[in-house]
Design a protein around this motif. Sequence first.
Motif, PDB file in Angstrom:
ATOM      1  N   SER A 187      -1.375   2.392  -2.998  1.00 21.39           N
ATOM      2  CA  SER A 187      -0.188   2.558  -2.145  1.00 21.39           C
ATOM      3  C   SER A 187      -0.544   3.286  -0.868  1.00 21.39           C
ATOM      4  CB  SER A 187       0.899   3.357  -2.870  1.00 21.39           C
ATOM      5  OG  SER A 187       1.340   2.670  -4.012  1.00 21.39           O
ATOM      6  N   THR A 188      -1.388   4.295  -1.016  1.00 24.70           N
ATOM      7  CA  THR A 188      -1.754   5.093   0.149  1.00 24.70           C
ATOM      8  C   THR A 188      -2.591   4.266   1.131  1.00 24.70           C
ATOM      9  OG1 THR A 188      -1.708   7.049  -1.231  1.00 24.70           O
ATOM     10  CG2 THR A 188      -2.805   7.264   0.888  1.00 24.70           C
ATOM     11  N   VAL A 189      -3.576   3.545   0.589  1.00 23.88           N
ATOM     12  CA  VAL A 189      -4.405   2.700   1.459  1.00 23.88           C
ATOM     13  C   VAL A 189      -3.541   1.681   2.202  1.00 23.88           C
ATOM     14  CG1 VAL A 189      -6.195   0.912   1.481  1.00 23.88           C
ATOM     15  CG2 VAL A 189      -6.517   2.977   0.128  1.00 23.88           C
ATOM     16  N   GLN A 244      -3.273   5.521  -5.221  1.00 26.39           N
ATOM     17  CA  GLN A 244      -4.347   5.318  -4.260  1.00 26.39           C
ATOM     18  C   GLN A 244      -4.168   4.018  -3.469  1.00 26.39           C
ATOM     19  OE1 GLN A 244      -8.191   4.702  -5.870  1.00 26.39           O
ATOM     20  NE2 GLN A 244      -9.222   5.394  -4.005  1.00 26.39           N
ATOM     21  N   GLY A 269      -0.636   2.057   3.125  1.00 28.87           N
ATOM     22  CA  GLY A 269       0.327   2.686   4.032  1.00 28.87           C
ATOM     23  C   GLY A 269       1.742   2.627   3.521  1.00 28.87           C
TER      24      GLY A 269
END
Lengths: 280, 280
Positions: A88-90, A86, A92
């Motif tokens: 990592s996704t935020v 999560q 980018g």
Amino acid sequence: MNQDRQTPPGGESTQLPTLPEATVARLPEYLRALHSLADIGRDTVSSEDLAAAAGINAAKLRKDLSQLGSYGTRGVGYDVELLTSQISTVLGLAEHRAVALVGIGNLGHALAGYAGFGPRGFRIAALFDVDDSRLGETINGLLVRHVDDIAEVVATEGISIAMLTTPPHAAQPVADLLVNAGVTSILNFAPCVLSVPDGVDVRKVDLAIELQILSFHEHRKASARTGSSQYAPVKPVPAKKTAKKTATAKIDKSAKTQSPPKNVVPPPPGVTFSDSVVNE
Amino acid sequence: MNQDRQTPPGGESTQLPTLPEATVARLPEYLRALHSLADIGRDTVSSEDLAAAAGINAAKLRKDLSQLGSYGTRGVGYDVELLTSQISTVLGLAEHRAVALVGIGNLGHALAGYAGFGPRGFRIAALFDVDDSRLGETINGLLVRHVDDIAEVVATEGISIAMLTTPPHAAQPVADLLVNAGVTSILNFAPCVLSVPDGVDVRKVDLAIELQILSFHEHRKASARTGSSQYAPVKPVPAKKTAKKTATAKIDKSAKTQSPPKNVVPPPPGVTFSDSVVNE
């Protein structure tokens, strides 16, 4: 070390959560800590343990993660893999980002060879300089190219982030070249302030400033030990015509010569100079 | 990038003003800007011009400087030389501080050769490593010595500040050696959290973290452009026994696989999960 900006309120046109800049700056710390925990086989982690591993206090961590919608499970904590994914996704980091490096002097050379970027989401994709002695050199298989090639290479490599390690006088022109080429984030190691258009983010790393902040703490600790300091507060300078009657203090020249008397007592916290001060 | 500490309230036993950590961090920016202004022959500077040169907003600058007892003069501004001297004194830069550098790899080598420290108050006074291939090497006239010599050299050279550029696994043992030798400030470039006793200040420079923060902004800007994001908020995980009736959401696996549906709408700012959340 951002250039005095806040993450602007988003949320209207983006699905990313609106996060305070300070929270954004701590997310990578949590991520690094999560990777370390995963490396030693941990599947879950309590907020206290994660906070300790990240060097951040637990209440702040819980608040930060709650802003991502992550709350952990009572008695279990956070799922390491899920939270890693999560954050990592935020941040980018789902894709490896291509980064340009401009200025292949001492520091640039070291960064070009730094192995720590790859595992954390970044690929140095282009090196630039203007110095004939550097051009054509290859570092880690990457050719040092002339800054005149920035536009072409940035487009080809899909680069949006650049690290700037030029001398200070070259930093602004190079930043202009980068921005014109489409770069929208710059990590600036040159000790100067860059002027960039809206939509371009700049962060600064000034290593001498880091040492100067530590120097303050050394000075503070030494003062606390000895009960004295070389610091003498400068008395307000009265303006010629608008000085009020209490504004008769002269400029304390001792501060100027850096040999102030040891017995100067600063005002206690909370005391203001509002009566005797002439604000500019 | 300090390790989550505030400048502790001083003022009882020290004559230094008590300053918020954020103010301390901006003082070197003002100092750098003042030096640039002096270089171009300026004797005085308005708060607006100084703020612009430092990349910080003018109101914040005035507030910061007022905490040092500096207010400038109406219509004249600040005396460049006086303010330079005052900030230098607060930062403890009246003396050139000797700095040790431990870990002479790629980055350490670059820092050992960095010309930017001298003019800003610091002298690299000692280099250390453990690698046989590095020991005995001379950089800028300074010998690379074994970390076993840290105690002796720190005492001889009067070193209180060290830069740590070792691999992460070596950072804590080296920090312990430094602290035992009397070092009380560490600038840590290793991507890890150091544990140090009270009275020792640690600041971190983690270059990958700087890039990750920029990556967040790239992600944010891209999301704003397209109106979509790879970000899907993770729904709270219900605990087995204590889950309340609204806590029926499952873990959003899409975040785990990093291919969430594009139509996930995050909660608006201000909405809390307090009813459905089981805090750990």
